[in-house]
Scaffold this active site. Structure first.
Site, PDB file in Angstrom:
ATOM      1  N   ASN A 256       1.021  -1.177   0.011  1.00  0.00           N
ATOM      2  CA  ASN A 256      -0.028  -0.061   0.022  1.00  0.00           C
ATOM      3  C   ASN A 256       1.112   1.300   0.022  1.00  0.00           C
ATOM      4  OD1 ASN A 256      -1.683   2.020   0.627  1.00  0.00           O
ATOM      5  ND2 ASN A 256      -2.366   1.328   2.656  1.00  0.00           N
ATOM      6  N   TRP A 257       1.038   1.824  -1.330  1.00  0.00           N
ATOM      7  CA  TRP A 257       2.113   2.999  -1.197  1.00  0.00           C
ATOM      8  C   TRP A 257       1.350   4.277  -0.631  1.00  0.00           C
ATOM      9  CZ3 TRP A 257       4.161   2.596  -6.939  1.00  0.00           C
ATOM     10  CH2 TRP A 257       5.203   1.502  -7.094  1.00  0.00           C
ATOM     11  N   LYS A 258       0.079   4.216  -0.364  1.00  0.00           N
ATOM     12  CA  LYS A 258      -0.518   5.500   0.248  1.00  0.00           C
ATOM     13  C   LYS A 258      -0.227   6.837  -0.825  1.00  0.00           C
ATOM     14  CE  LYS A 258      -0.011   3.282   4.650  1.00  0.00           C
ATOM     15  NZ  LYS A 258      -0.013   3.127   6.275  1.00  0.00           N
TER      16      LYS A 258
ATOM     17  N   HIS B   1      -9.589   0.871   4.897  1.00  0.00           N
ATOM     18  CA  HIS B   1      -8.280   1.388   5.630  1.00  0.00           C
ATOM     19  C   HIS B   1      -8.383   2.132   6.892  1.00  0.00           C
ATOM     20  CE1 HIS B   1      -4.049   2.632   6.570  1.00  0.00           C
ATOM     21  NE2 HIS B   1      -3.619   1.419   5.912  1.00  0.00           N
TER      22      HIS B   1
ATOM     23  N   GLU C 205      -6.937   4.537   7.970  1.00  0.00           N
ATOM     24  CA  GLU C 205      -6.665   5.981   7.453  1.00  0.00           C
ATOM     25  C   GLU C 205      -7.839   6.546   6.916  1.00  0.00           C
ATOM     26  OE1 GLU C 205      -2.988   5.564   5.633  1.00  0.00           O
ATOM     27  OE2 GLU C 205      -1.830   5.104   7.498  1.00  0.00           O
TER      28      GLU C 205
ATOM     29  N   GLU D 151      -5.127  -5.043  10.618  1.00  0.00           N
ATOM     30  CA  GLU D 151      -4.286  -4.038  11.015  1.00  0.00           C
ATOM     31  C   GLU D 151      -4.454  -3.166  12.180  1.00  0.00           C
ATOM     32  OE1 GLU D 151      -2.110  -2.799   6.908  1.00  0.00           O
ATOM     33  OE2 GLU D 151      -3.857  -1.390   7.316  1.00  0.00           O
TER      34      GLU D 151
ATOM     35  N   GLY E  42       2.432   2.353  10.789  1.00  0.00           N
ATOM     36  CA  GLY E  42       3.589   3.318  10.506  1.00  0.00           C
ATOM     37  C   GLY E  42       4.208   3.885  11.768  1.00  0.00           C
TER      38      GLY E  42
ATOM     39  N   SER F 202       3.542  -2.215  10.247  1.00  0.00           N
ATOM     40  CA  SER F 202       5.152  -2.139  10.519  1.00  0.00           C
ATOM     41  C   SER F 202       5.697  -3.471  10.140  1.00  0.00           C
ATOM     42  CB  SER F 202       5.372  -1.760  11.945  1.00  0.00           C
ATOM     43  OG  SER F 202       4.889  -0.328  12.120  1.00  0.00           O
TER      44      SER F 202
ATOM     45  N   GLY G  16       2.924  -1.285   4.126  1.00  0.00           N
ATOM     46  CA  GLY G  16       2.792   0.161   3.919  1.00  0.00           C
ATOM     47  C   GLY G  16       4.270   0.660   3.518  1.00  0.00           C
ATOM     48  N   GLY G  17       4.972   1.227   4.479  1.00  0.00           N
ATOM     49  CA  GLY G  17       6.445   1.928   4.357  1.00  0.00           C
ATOM     50  C   GLY G  17       7.379   1.149   3.783  1.00  0.00           C
TER      51      GLY G  17
HETATM   52  P1  PGA Z   1       2.918   0.235   7.567  1.00  0.00           P
HETATM   53  O1  PGA Z   1       1.421   0.603   6.919  1.00  0.00           O
HETATM   54  O2  PGA Z   1       3.554  -0.760   7.172  1.00  0.00           O
HETATM   55  O3  PGA Z   1       3.692   1.559   7.086  1.00  0.00           O
HETATM   56  O4  PGA Z   1       2.683   0.184   8.759  1.00  0.00           O
HETATM   57  C1  PGA Z   1       0.584  -0.552   6.769  1.00  0.00           C
HETATM   58  C2  PGA Z   1      -0.850  -0.067   6.271  1.00  0.00           C
HETATM   59  O5  PGA Z   1      -1.073   0.879   6.388  1.00  0.00           O
HETATM   60  O6  PGA Z   1      -1.372  -0.777   5.488  1.00  0.00           O
END
Ligand code: PGA
Length: 301
Positions: free
Chosen positions: A59-61, A145, A147, A217, A223, A263, A284-285
């Site tokens: 997930n590149w956001k 998600h 967010e 999640e 993050g 993470s 994500g990251g």
């Molecule tokens: P993260 O994000 O790996 O940076 O914690 C995961 C996500 O939001 O899907």
């Protein structure tokens, strides 16, 4: 959740100097930060062969221009293009979907989107429909998600509507669920997780549910560099699978892939993947860098 979970959580909290994310204040993503390797009693083992095909989705956001996106997937395809035992997916921002699709053509790495609207079309400025995503080469779409739930106030009803719309197409939804730190500390993990699951899935037919991918999640792990220990994650994955077994069937429960997200890094992926009910990751990251994402895919194969 029992006492052990809380002591594990407390340990993680004490080892961290960062402000805890909450439903009101989820963590800002910080893709450049290395997630520390988690201490765990679980032995580092290669992932056991599971009956469900693992999925690793990036997930590149809101990161990467078209050029940056193409460079990353070119490198990624070079690294994981031969790994047939994992469904590897990248979910770039909308603006980079077609650029990434061009590079992915003919490769086994697949394309997903990060969001979709719940209507077929209409006056919804800034939104994108299921048909547009399918037309843009997407096979998957992330729904709900944390967010989106927090910053864009997506309710369970909205998520339910989106799922319904997605099932009117060939797209496969990746449904995200997860508890806040407050909920975990208040011993409400089960109530929150099963509540989100029930409200998202209640209108779906069994064949629809069997197609879904679920991503657990925990909000406090997104993050932040604070990964759930394999034991904490496995407990919730087991809970989700049990719910599917009770509310749908054991066949569906056996079939649905349940990913862990929060993470995930090359340092913790194999320990998490060794858990019986963890079928892959939503990353994500660490997915922004082709090398680290590829390592996670390799450890999931
Ligand atoms: P993260 O994000 O790996 O940076 O914690 C995961 C996500 O939001 O899907």
């Amino acid at each position: 959740m029992d006492e052990t979970d809380h002591s594990e959580m407390k340990e993680m909290e004490e080892n961290s100097t960062e402000e805890a994310p909450s439903e009101e204040n989820p963590a800002e993503p910080n893709p450049t930060e290395e997630a520390p390797a988690e201490q765990s009693e679980v032995e580092q083992e290669p992932a056991e062969q599971k009956s469900r095909k693992p999925v690793v989705a990036g997930n590149w956001k809101m990161f990467k221009t078209r050029d940056e996106a193409q460079d990353t997937v070119r490198e990624l395809v070079g690294l994981v293009g031969n790994i047939q035992t994992v469904d590897t997916i990248v979910c770039p921002p909308f603006t980079a979907l077609s650029a990434v699709e061009e590079v992915l053509a003919g490769s086994i790495v697949e394309l997903g989107a990060q969001n979709v609207h719940w209507k077929d079309e209409g006056p919804f400025t800034g939104e994108v429909s299921v048909a547009m995503l399918a037309d843009g080469g997407c096979r998957y779409v992330i729904i709900g998600h944390s967010e989106r739930r927090h910053y864009f106030h997506e309710s369970d009803e909205v998520i339910q509507d989106k799922l319904e719309r997605v099932f009117s197409s060939e797209l496969v939804p990746i449904l995200c669920i997860g508890e806040s730190l407050e909920a975990r500390e208040a011993d409400r993990v089960e109530e929150v997780i099963l509540g989100q699951l029930e409200r998202a899935l209640r209108e779906l037919t069994d064949p629809q549910t069997s197609r879904i991918i679920i991503a657990y999640e925990p909000v406090w792990a997104i993050g932040t560099g604070r990964t759930a220990t394999p034991e904490i994650a496995e407990k919730v994955h087991f809970l989700i699978r049990n719910w599917l077994s009770d509310h749908c069937s054991t066949g569906i429960a056996d079939q649905v892939r349940i990913l862990y997200g929060g993470s995930v890094s090359p340092e913790n992926a194999s320990q998490l993947m060794a858990q019986e009910n963890i079928d892959g990751f939503l990353v994500g990251g660490a997915s922004l860098d082709a090398q680290s994402f590829a390592k996670i895919v390799q450890q999931s194969s």
